[in-house]
Scaffold this motif. Structure first.
Motif, PDB file in Angstrom:
ATOM      1  N   PHE A   6       8.030   0.065   0.595  1.00  0.00           N
ATOM      2  CA  PHE A   6       6.667   0.594   0.603  1.00  0.00           C
ATOM      3  C   PHE A   6       6.415   1.428  -0.641  1.00  0.00           C
ATOM      4  CE2 PHE A   6       3.100   3.247   1.899  1.00  0.00           C
ATOM      5  CZ  PHE A   6       2.272   2.287   2.479  1.00  0.00           C
ATOM      6  N   ARG A   7       5.268   1.156  -1.291  1.00  0.00           N
ATOM      7  CA  ARG A   7       4.868   1.930  -2.464  1.00  0.00           C
ATOM      8  C   ARG A   7       3.571   2.669  -2.144  1.00  0.00           C
ATOM      9  NH1 ARG A   7       7.691  -0.273  -7.329  1.00  0.00           N
ATOM     10  NH2 ARG A   7       6.636   1.445  -8.349  1.00  0.00           N
ATOM     11  N   THR A  28       3.014  -9.598  -0.260  1.00  0.00           N
ATOM     12  CA  THR A  28       2.652  -8.184  -0.314  1.00  0.00           C
ATOM     13  C   THR A  28       1.382  -7.952   0.495  1.00  0.00           C
ATOM     14  OG1 THR A  28       1.306  -8.417  -2.313  1.00  0.00           O
ATOM     15  CG2 THR A  28       3.643  -7.966  -2.626  1.00  0.00           C
ATOM     16  N   TYR A  39       3.994   3.039   8.486  1.00  0.00           N
ATOM     17  CA  TYR A  39       5.007   2.729   7.483  1.00  0.00           C
ATOM     18  C   TYR A  39       5.733   3.964   6.973  1.00  0.00           C
ATOM     19  CZ  TYR A  39       2.720  -1.800   7.473  1.00  0.00           C
ATOM     20  OH  TYR A  39       2.196  -3.016   7.862  1.00  0.00           O
ATOM     21  N   GLY A  50      -1.385   2.082   0.302  1.00  0.00           N
ATOM     22  CA  GLY A  50      -0.078   1.724  -0.218  1.00  0.00           C
ATOM     23  C   GLY A  50       0.124   0.226  -0.229  1.00  0.00           C
ATOM     24  N   PHE A  52       2.815  -2.762   0.719  1.00  0.00           N
ATOM     25  CA  PHE A  52       4.026  -3.106   1.462  1.00  0.00           C
ATOM     26  C   PHE A  52       4.568  -4.430   0.951  1.00  0.00           C
ATOM     27  CE2 PHE A  52       6.192  -4.828   5.349  1.00  0.00           C
ATOM     28  CZ  PHE A  52       7.250  -3.918   5.324  1.00  0.00           C
ATOM     29  N   LYS A  54       6.812  -7.182   1.775  1.00  0.00           N
ATOM     30  CA  LYS A  54       7.395  -7.665   3.025  1.00  0.00           C
ATOM     31  C   LYS A  54       8.834  -8.128   2.873  1.00  0.00           C
ATOM     32  CE  LYS A  54       2.794  -9.399   4.256  1.00  0.00           C
ATOM     33  NZ  LYS A  54       2.007 -10.623   4.570  1.00  0.00           N
ATOM     34  N   TYR A 169      10.897   3.069   6.067  1.00  0.00           N
ATOM     35  CA  TYR A 169      11.121   2.084   5.010  1.00  0.00           C
ATOM     36  C   TYR A 169      11.437   2.815   3.708  1.00  0.00           C
ATOM     37  CZ  TYR A 169       8.775  -1.373   8.033  1.00  0.00           C
ATOM     38  OH  TYR A 169       8.433  -2.197   9.062  1.00  0.00           O
ATOM     39  N   VAL A 171      10.662   4.177   0.341  1.00  0.00           N
ATOM     40  CA  VAL A 171       9.373   4.574  -0.209  1.00  0.00           C
ATOM     41  C   VAL A 171       9.539   4.838  -1.704  1.00  0.00           C
ATOM     42  CG1 VAL A 171       7.497   6.253  -0.140  1.00  0.00           C
ATOM     43  CG2 VAL A 171       8.659   5.597   1.979  1.00  0.00           C
TER      44      VAL A 171
END
Length: 383
Positions: A6-7, A28, A39, A50, A52, A54, A169, A171
């Motif tokens: 996750f960003r 994504t 998340y 954000g 994600f 996958k 997740y 990050v």
């Protein structure tokens, strides 16, 4: 652990980039601010959503390297590991052996040389350690950069009246948090970027790492320091390449020939993206070595000596070093740079919003047969 990375988008530019990435890539997904809690455990007030990824994976570098070594050993009987300290390349250069005679001595080749006449090629792949080697035939433009990670453990009990929950997740947002257990009970946070020469090759300094990383981690995970306790820091040294017009691109090139005619190559400057680049560039390098043809490498990485591999390690001529033309050059087309090649394989080396890989340090040992004297350094360096 679970798949996915996750960003966080903490500014308008990141939000725009992440939405664009999600629209272009099926693996994504852009996560709206209202859904961030699915998340991330603790949502920053400035978060605008954000991205994600996958299929993103968390790779344990030490176990991965052990498995690679095990695979190399399985490939054949002529694979060996020898751990030696090298400071000056010139001290290990092979010397042409004289024809046997009643007066000649076999001592013309130093027994301490690591460069055997039996080698078809030699590849220098010592990471940031290359910057400490003397007598290289060309200047290799890399800069050592120390990075430290911190391992944390989740505290028991409650925080602000609620049960503490572990990071879900990995990050990434400037720095990173990577859970190393499925419930987030253990987390790796990192990394620092340190250029001070006097501390470059020293072990981790927990107090210094905390002073640098704590405020950054709090910005992407509020109240993190109320939920986790630091255990220790680990450190390693990146090999940062010189920045070109195309960005910080690794270096992969032929840099010369030994006096016995053995080609000498280098692969370095992978910076913080070793996991992303290593297999791709190694495959290209192996092909170039088999043909003894540096022109098979992308021009963006084969940029030492103009990419022509004419460096001479022993001031003596080896085999013909004229650089052959690739089929693309013969057709009159320009050679692909590494960014084009990566994009053709659905790897975006320019837009960091679609980076697939996250790296975390090994804290659990491993059973693969990597040699005991392998000098492991933490590889968990973020972007």
């Amino acid at each position: 652990g679970r798949e996915g990375i996750f960003r966080l988008a903490l500014n308008a530019k990141q939000e725009k980039d992440y939405r664009r990435s999600a629209s272009k890539n099926t693996d994504t997904k852009f996560i709206e601010p209202a859904d961030l809690s699915d998340y991330v455990v603790s949502v920053p007030e400035t978060a605008l959503g954000g991205l994600f990824l996958k299929d993103g994976l968390t790779v344990d570098p030490r176990k991965y390297l052990r498995a690679l070594w095990e695979w190399c050993v399985a490939m054949g009987p002529n694979v060996s590991w020898e751990h030696r300290k090298i400071e000056d390349i010139a001290a290990h250069l092979p010397i042409h052996r004289s024809p046997p005679s009643s007066t000649s001595s076999s001592s013309s080749s130093s027994s301490s040389s690591i460069f055997s006449d039996d080698f078809d090629a030699i590849v220098l792949a010592a990471g940031a350690g290359i910057s400490r080697l003397r007598s290289l035939p060309v200047k290799i433009p890399i800069t050592p950069c120390k990075g430290q990670n911190i391992e944390y453990r989740l505290l028991d009990g409650k925080d602000a009246g609620q049960e503490r929950k572990g990071v879900k997740y990995p990050v990434i947002s400037g720095r990173y948090l990577v859970p190393t257990t499925s419930g987030g009970e253990r987390v790796i946070a990192g990394a620092t970027f340190e250029s001070e020469e006097e501390a470059m090759w020293t072990k981790g300094d927990l107090s210094h790492a905390l002073s640098v990383l704590s405020p950054i981690i709090e910005s992407i995970h509020p109240r993190f320091n109320e939920s986790y306790a630091p255990l220790e820091s680990t450190a390693g040294v990146r090999a940062l390449p010189n920045r070109t017009a195309e960005g910080s691109i690794p270096i992969c090139d032929r840099i010369g020939t030994l006096s016995n005619g053995t080609p000498f190559w280098v692969l370095t400057g992978l910076g913080s993206r070793g996991l992303l680049y290593h297999a791709y560039l190694s495959r290209l390098l192996a092909s170039a070595i088999l043909d003894n043809n540096a022109s098979k490498l992308p021009s963006a990485v084969a940029r030492l000596n103009g990419g022509n591999g004419r460096g001479d390690l022993a001031n003596t001529k080896g085999p013909d070093e004229k650089r052959g033309k690739s089929p693309m050059e013969k057709s009159g087309k320009s050679r692909s740079n590494i960014s084009d090649l990566l994009r053709s394989r659905n790897i975006d080396s320019v837009d960091n919003t679609h980076e697939r890989y996250e790296k975390n340090a090994d804290r659990n040992g491993g059973q693969h047969a990597l040699p005991d004297d392998y000098d492991d350094k933490t590889q968990a360096f973020g972007q």
